[in-house]
Design an enzyme around this catalytic site. Structure first.
Site, PDB file in Angstrom:
ATOM      1  N   ILE A 143     109.974  59.015   5.438  1.00  0.00           N
ATOM      2  CA  ILE A 143     108.567  59.447   5.470  1.00  0.00           C
ATOM      3  C   ILE A 143     107.779  58.640   6.495  1.00  0.00           C
ATOM      4  O   ILE A 143     107.030  59.214   7.295  1.00  0.00           O
ATOM      5  CB  ILE A 143     107.945  59.363   4.055  1.00  0.00           C
ATOM      6  CG1 ILE A 143     108.670  60.347   3.117  1.00  0.00           C
ATOM      7  CG2 ILE A 143     106.445  59.681   4.102  1.00  0.00           C
ATOM      8  CD1 ILE A 143     108.328  60.219   1.650  1.00  0.00           C
ATOM      9  N   SER A 222     102.554  55.849  -0.996  1.00  0.00           N
ATOM     10  CA  SER A 222     103.872  55.401  -1.466  1.00  0.00           C
ATOM     11  C   SER A 222     103.855  55.268  -2.990  1.00  0.00           C
ATOM     12  O   SER A 222     104.077  56.256  -3.699  1.00  0.00           O
ATOM     13  CB  SER A 222     104.269  54.104  -0.768  1.00  0.00           C
ATOM     14  OG  SER A 222     103.332  53.057  -1.020  1.00  0.00           O
ATOM     15  N   ARG A 223     103.546  54.094  -3.477  1.00  0.00           N
ATOM     16  CA  ARG A 223     103.371  53.889  -4.909  1.00  0.00           C
ATOM     17  C   ARG A 223     102.180  52.956  -5.085  1.00  0.00           C
ATOM     18  O   ARG A 223     101.987  52.010  -4.302  1.00  0.00           O
ATOM     19  CB  ARG A 223     104.622  53.251  -5.531  1.00  0.00           C
ATOM     20  CG  ARG A 223     105.797  54.220  -5.705  1.00  0.00           C
ATOM     21  CD  ARG A 223     105.491  55.304  -6.725  1.00  0.00           C
ATOM     22  NE  ARG A 223     106.608  56.212  -6.969  1.00  0.00           N
ATOM     23  CZ  ARG A 223     106.743  57.412  -6.405  1.00  0.00           C
ATOM     24  NH1 ARG A 223     105.837  57.848  -5.550  1.00  0.00           N
ATOM     25  NH2 ARG A 223     107.762  58.184  -6.714  1.00  0.00           N
ATOM     26  N   GLU A 252      98.226  54.415 -12.457  1.00  0.00           N
ATOM     27  CA  GLU A 252      98.033  55.857 -12.456  1.00  0.00           C
ATOM     28  C   GLU A 252      98.180  56.448 -13.857  1.00  0.00           C
ATOM     29  O   GLU A 252      99.124  56.055 -14.554  1.00  0.00           O
ATOM     30  CB  GLU A 252      99.147  56.426 -11.557  1.00  0.00           C
ATOM     31  CG  GLU A 252      98.747  57.599 -10.755  1.00  0.00           C
ATOM     32  CD  GLU A 252      99.782  57.888  -9.675  1.00  0.00           C
ATOM     33  OE1 GLU A 252     100.007  57.030  -8.796  1.00  0.00           O
ATOM     34  OE2 GLU A 252     100.367  58.964  -9.745  1.00  0.00           O
ATOM     35  N   HIS A 270      97.904  62.018  -6.467  1.00  0.00           N
ATOM     36  CA  HIS A 270      99.364  62.003  -6.235  1.00  0.00           C
ATOM     37  C   HIS A 270      99.897  63.402  -5.875  1.00  0.00           C
ATOM     38  O   HIS A 270     100.777  63.938  -6.556  1.00  0.00           O
ATOM     39  CB  HIS A 270     100.093  61.444  -7.470  1.00  0.00           C
ATOM     40  CG  HIS A 270     101.436  60.847  -7.148  1.00  0.00           C
ATOM     41  ND1 HIS A 270     101.958  59.771  -7.802  1.00  0.00           N
ATOM     42  CD2 HIS A 270     102.359  61.193  -6.213  1.00  0.00           C
ATOM     43  CE1 HIS A 270     103.153  59.472  -7.309  1.00  0.00           C
ATOM     44  NE2 HIS A 270     103.417  60.332  -6.323  1.00  0.00           N
TER      45      HIS A 270
HETATM   46  C1  DGY Z   1     108.004  61.359  -4.990  1.00  0.00           C
HETATM   47  O1  DGY Z   1     108.767  62.329  -4.990  1.00  0.00           O
HETATM   48  O2  DGY Z   1     108.393  60.213  -5.151  1.00  0.00           O
HETATM   49  C2  DGY Z   1     106.570  61.640  -4.722  1.00  0.00           C
HETATM   50  O3  DGY Z   1     105.793  60.549  -5.010  1.00  0.00           O
HETATM   51  C3  DGY Z   1     106.126  62.876  -5.461  1.00  0.00           C
HETATM   52  O4  DGY Z   1     104.947  63.340  -4.861  1.00  0.00           O
END
Ligand code: DGY
Length: 324
Positions: A143, A222-223, A252, A270
């Site tokens: 990504i 990302s997270r 979240e 998200h």
């Molecule tokens: C994932 O697939 O990890 C994404 O965060 C989903 O949107």
């Protein structure tokens, strides 16, 4: 084959007790990123054959614990790369050009007269400054690299930091390697794409935010826990940085106190991979992985492929009935 769905309401996750009951009952667990899958849960069913996560990220699963128990875990990579990179750019542009604020202004009926200083934003391309803007990419996996490729169209300088992908950065022909602090100091836009690990937890914190330019914008798809969200709120309130655009949140779906009031924050729930085609493909991939787990075959997208050569896996599959 029988399929049981643990989630009862669209706005509520699966309760731990329902997860436990479901795991005890099933041969394969198909999980979403909202479901924590820890070792104790996996150990509750010695006949479980695998876990298929419907997401590319798998930080919700204790993969080391699964491997130790002889359980393959799979994810849904690649298919969502472009969709997620597109949303990264949508967020970056929205924050730079203050699109959500502009929309609110319109919808509130406040647009009475055009003015040269109305809702001034920042250029992403060289624009009026004539200076190529610097995009800092943190995490240069699939990504991150796709986000970097899109920067070519904006005539940007791209620098990247990823201790696990230095060779890929050097070979990319798009980005140049930079140490994290150097990247933060030089970037006009910083975009985060690392996996969430112990190493990347709170990678962006008070210290690192203070290294960024006061004109810089931070994007996170990302997270959430990669960013210390309370520190980010202070950074936005006190203008250590100009803005942030977030698709993910530390706790979240909750947000740190004060975040929603920051007009220099663009916030979305998200949705990075949320295009109809991509979510459809992710579901199909997760189902294909689940079927492979069920039939004792190598899952196309196992994240712990080493499990297949382990004694724990062999011991586990020897317990499967041959015909189902
Ligand atoms: C994932 O697939 O990890 C994404 O965060 C989903 O949107």
């Amino acid at each position: 084959m029988e399929v049981r769905v643990g989630q009862e309401r669209e706005d509520e996750g699966v309760a731990p007790s329902v997860m436990l009951e479901g795991v005890r009952w099933c041969d394969v667990l198909l999980s979403l990123l909202t479901e924590p899958v820890d070792r104790a849960l996996l150990a509750a069913n010695p006949a479980l054959r695998g876990v298929a996560n419907c997401a590319v990220g798998f930080n919700n699963i204790d993969v080391a614990g699964a491997t130790a128990l002889g359980l393959p875990v799979s994810n849904t990579p690649d298919v969502l790369t472009d969709t997620t990179a597109d949303l990264t750019w949508a967020l970056l542009l929205a924050a730079a050009r203050r699109i959500p604020e502009a929309q609110e202004y319109m919808k509130a009926g406040r647009y009475k007269l055009w003015g040269p200083n109305l809702l001034l934003g920042a250029d992403v391309s060289p624009g009026g400054s004539g200076r190529r803007k610097v995009l800092g990419v943190v995490g240069f996996g699939r990504i991150g690299a796709a986000v970097a490729r899109r920067a070519i169209g904006f005539d940007m300088d791209v620098i990247a930091y990823d201790p696990h992908a230095r060779a890929q950065i050097d070979a990319s022909g798009i980005a140049r390697w930079a140490e994290l602090d150097d990247l933060l100091e030089r970037s006009d836009f910083v975009t985060l794409h690392p996996l969430l690990t112990r190493e990347t937890h709170h990678l962006i914190n008070e210290r690192t935010l203070k290294r960024m330019k006061p004109t810089a914008i931070l994007v996170n798809v990302s997270r959430g826990p990669v960013v210390d969200e309370a520190a980010l709120v202070r950074a936005l309130q006190e203008r250590w940085i100009a803005g942030a655009a977030l698709d993910v949140f530390e706790h979240e779906p909750a947000m740190a106190e004060g975040l929603r009031e920051c007009e220099n924050a663009v916030l979305v729930p998200h949705i990075a991979s949320a295009s109809a085609d991509t979510r459809d493909k992710m579901a199909t991939m997760a189902a294909e992985n689940a079927l492979a787990h069920l039939h004792g075959k190598r899952a196309p997208n196992a994240v712990n492929a080493e499990v297949y050569s382990s004694d724990a896996y062999r011991a586990r599959i020897s317990r499967f009935p041959t015909e189902r």
